[in-house]
Design an enzyme around this catalytic site. Sequence first.
Site, PDB file in Angstrom:
ATOM      1  N   LYS A 201      25.652  23.450  -3.306  1.00 20.34           N
ATOM      2  CA  LYS A 201      24.337  23.733  -2.711  1.00 20.34           C
ATOM      3  C   LYS A 201      24.063  25.222  -2.855  1.00 20.34           C
ATOM      4  O   LYS A 201      24.924  26.050  -2.551  1.00 20.34           O
ATOM      5  CB  LYS A 201      24.398  23.335  -1.240  1.00 20.34           C
TER       6      LYS A 201
HETATM    7  C1  5RP Z   1      23.928  26.252   7.190  1.00 18.45           C
HETATM    8  C2  5RP Z   1      23.598  25.301   6.124  1.00 18.45           C
HETATM    9  C3  5RP Z   1      22.325  24.597   6.250  1.00 18.45           C
HETATM   10  O1  5RP Z   1      22.579  23.235   6.141  1.00 18.45           O
HETATM   11  C4  5RP Z   1      21.397  25.076   5.192  1.00 18.45           C
HETATM   12  O2  5RP Z   1      21.089  26.397   5.434  1.00 18.45           O
HETATM   13  C5  5RP Z   1      20.170  24.173   4.964  1.00 18.45           C
HETATM   14  O3  5RP Z   1      19.244  24.369   5.869  1.00 18.45           O
HETATM   15  P1  5RP Z   1      17.930  25.234   5.610  1.00 18.45           P
HETATM   16  O4  5RP Z   1      17.083  24.442   4.656  1.00 18.45           O
HETATM   17  O5  5RP Z   1      17.336  25.346   6.973  1.00 18.45           O
HETATM   18  O6  5RP Z   1      18.334  26.555   5.012  1.00 18.45           O
HETATM   19  O7  5RP Z   1      24.316  25.096   5.177  1.00 18.45           O
HETATM   20  O8  5RP Z   1      24.880  27.112   6.789  1.00 18.45           O
END
Ligand code: 5RP
Length: 292
Positions: A201
Site C-alpha cells: 500500500k
Molecule cells: C494507517 C493506515 C491507514 O489505513 C491508511 O492511512 C488509510 O487510510 P487513509 O485513506 O485515511 O489515509 O495505514 O497507518
Amino acid sequence: MPEVDQEGKDYGINIPVKTEGFFLKGASALDWGMKNRFSRIFNPKTGRTVMLAIDHGYFQGPTTGLERIDLNIVPIAHYADTLMLTRGILRTTIPPTYQGGIVLRASGGPSILKELSNEQIAVDIEDAIRLNVSALAVQVFIGGEYETQSVHNLTRLVDMGNRYGIPILAVTAVGKDMARDARYFRLACRICAELGAHYVKTYYVPDGFATVAASCPVPLVMAGGKKIPELEALKMTYNAIQEGAAGVDMGRNIFQSESPAAMIQAVRAVVHENLSPQEAYELFLQLKHQKT
Ligand code: 5RP
C-alpha cells in the site's frame, strides 16, 4: 459395505487439463490458500479492490468518522471488497456474517504521542487464523527512525504468512526526512516487495506514480491520505488506477465524506467500472441526495 466402484470411463483423453494463471501480478507461484485469500480481497473479475481502511484508532484513538464504527461503518461495509481494521474492532463491532475480506492490522505500539516508527508485531499468527483473515497488514517506515525494526516486522510476518497461506500487506509509511515523491515510493515499495510482501500500500504522487507501480513486482493499492474534496479524491483514484494501482485502501476520504455511502459507491465505480472522475462525481451527488 460401500459399493465397489466400476472403473470410470470418461478420462477426457484428448482434452488437455487447463493450466490457469492467476489474475494478480506476482502471485502465480503462490500456494492455493494464499490465492484463495487474495481472491477475497481482490475481485477476480476486475483484478482490483476497494479496501475500506478503518484501522486509524490503533495509534490515534477515536478518529473523526470512526467514533462509532457500529453506527458509521457497519451500514456501509458491504460496499467494500475488504475491510482493513484491528482485531479489537473486528471482534467487538463487525458482524461475523460479514462477507467481504478482512485485512487485519498486525503492527502497532506507539501512539501519536510518541515516535510512530517504533512498532512491533502486534498479533499472533494463531489469532489471525482463528479470525479467518484474508491478509495481515504491517507498517514499514523506510527512512524512519526505526526503519530496520519495521522491516524486520515485515520479514517475520512474511515468514509466518508463507507458513500458513496468509498474504502480507506492507504499508509504506513516510519517514521524517523523506519527501513524498515517486523516488521515495519507488524505493519503499520495491524494498517491501523484495523482502517478500505479497502486496503493498502506498500513496499517490501526481508526478511518476506509474514508475512506482511498474517497478513494484506485486500489486499496489493506493492509500487515500488526508480528506480532500470528493471530486479531487475521485480524480486521484482514477489516476492511480490508470497508472497501475490494483485498487485503493481508502479511509478518511470515504468515512469523513459528507456522504460516506455515496462516496464509497463512487470510488467503487472508478475502481471496478473505470468511470471517469466527473461521471463518478455525478454518481456521488445523485446517491448523496438519495441518502443511501
Ligand atoms: C494507517 C493506515 C491507514 O489505513 C491508511 O492511512 C488509510 O487510510 P487513509 O485513506 O485515511 O489515509 O495505514 O497507518
